[in-house]
Design an enzyme around this catalytic site. Structure first.
Site, mmCIF file in Angstrom:
data_model
loop_
_atom_site.group_PDB
_atom_site.id
_atom_site.type_symbol
_atom_site.label_atom_id
_atom_site.label_comp_id
_atom_site.label_asym_id
_atom_site.label_seq_id
_atom_site.Cartn_x
_atom_site.Cartn_y
_atom_site.Cartn_z
ATOM 1 N N HIS A 45 -14.878 15.340 13.212
ATOM 2 C CA HIS A 45 -15.495 15.289 14.539
ATOM 3 C C HIS A 45 -15.510 16.628 15.264
ATOM 4 C CE1 HIS A 45 -16.140 11.043 14.505
ATOM 5 N NE2 HIS A 45 -14.866 10.736 14.456
ATOM 6 N N GLU B 188 -7.897 2.692 10.941
ATOM 7 C CA GLU B 188 -8.606 2.753 12.229
ATOM 8 C C GLU B 188 -9.712 1.708 12.354
ATOM 9 O OE1 GLU B 188 -10.319 6.658 12.599
ATOM 10 O OE2 GLU B 188 -10.954 6.719 10.501
ATOM 11 N N ALA C 10 -8.101 5.892 18.884
ATOM 12 C CA ALA C 10 -9.364 5.636 19.578
ATOM 13 C C ALA C 10 -10.216 4.634 18.797
ATOM 14 C CB ALA C 10 -10.121 6.946 19.787
ATOM 15 N N ASP C 11 -10.440 4.915 17.502
ATOM 16 C CA ASP C 11 -11.240 3.995 16.699
ATOM 17 C C ASP C 11 -10.536 2.657 16.510
ATOM 18 O OD1 ASP C 11 -13.758 5.227 15.994
ATOM 19 O OD2 ASP C 11 -12.604 6.691 14.873
#
Length: 262
Positions: A50, A152, A177-178
């Site tokens: 990312h 994730e 987050a995921d």
């Protein structure tokens, strides 16, 4: 003379499940990476998924990390693609973090991509940068390289025990987050998913411990890093260079203008 463990011991320390603290690099900025690599973090994670640091910059980042001789260089590859894993390891990375792994079958493919014949499918690189750091004997190279997969997604949670039991896997790593999104969060930090996230973290830690592998997590700051280590995570990665750059610049702007808060 310092007696601190060197970067060459990273894989062995991870397999022993020693507490390790890392830092995250998202910017293609070798000079900045070199500065951070001299601070004493156990490892420097370079984001090839990312961040803005894409494949041509991986080797420069590993050179910057190794220049200080203190931290191990780790690369998060873009996907479970064995080709990307091989490229990352050829730069001299001491470990790869592989995102979006959802099954034990996928995990076996990833592990084999990190190991040479006869136990794996990694191509022997020859005179590339990895040889300078890790040597040219395949079995000895494999001992110095750690394989880490991310947990994730909902599918990964469903197959968690089998993933953790995969022979040759060194660690699992939580992308909060995921994982939060997979558990129904509308955004990272959504309080509606907080309890489900914490329950999932306990499941992941317990599965890793039962199978004798390390378990890591990405955190927002040093305070949360200490908290997660105290809870039983064995390695933690702190925030990122791009986040801290923005935070520092904003804080100085507040101070200069007397604004109180941004």
């Amino acid at each position: 003379m310092s007696t601190a463990p060197g970067p060459g011991e990273f894989a062995a320390r991870l397999r022993r499940r020693e507490p390790l603290v890392g830092y995250w690099i998202a910017l293609d900025n070798p000079a900045g990476t070199e500065r951070i690599a001299g601070l004493g973090y156990d490892y420097i994670g370079v984001d090839g998924q990312h961040g803005v640091l894409h494949q041509p910059g991986w080797q420069s980042a590993m050179l910057a990390v190794d220049a200080r001789g203190r931290s191990a260089g780790v690369i998060r590859v873009p996907s479970p693609d064995p080709v990307a894993i091989g490229v990352a390891l050829d730069t001299g990375a001491r470990a790869v973090i592989v995102p979006m792994v959802e099954s034990a079958e996928q995990t076996r493919t990833v592990v084999r991509a990190c190991r040479h014949h006869p136990v794996g499918t990694r191509s022997l690189g020859g005179p590339v940068r990895a040889e300078v750091r890790l040597g040219s004997v395949p079995a000895e190279i494999d001992e110095q390289v750690a394989c880490i997969v991310m947990i994730e997604t909902a599918a990964a949670l469903d197959d968690l025990e089998a993933i953790c039991a995969t022979e040759g896997l060194d660690a699992v790593y939580v992308g909060p987050a995921d994982l939060s999104a997979a558990l129904g969060a509308r955004f990272f930090g959504d309080p509606a998913a907080a309890d489900a996230l914490e329950a999932a973290l306990v499941r992941i830690k317990d599965a890793a411990r039962r199978n004798g592998i390390a378990c890591g997590i990405h955190v927002l700051d040093g305070e949360n890093a200490a908290k997660r280590l105290a809870e039983g995570f064995t390695f933690v990665t702190v925030s990122s260079d791009i986040t801290h750059l923005q935070q520092a610049a904003a804080a100085h702007l507040v101070a200069a203008r007397g604004l109180g808060t941004v």
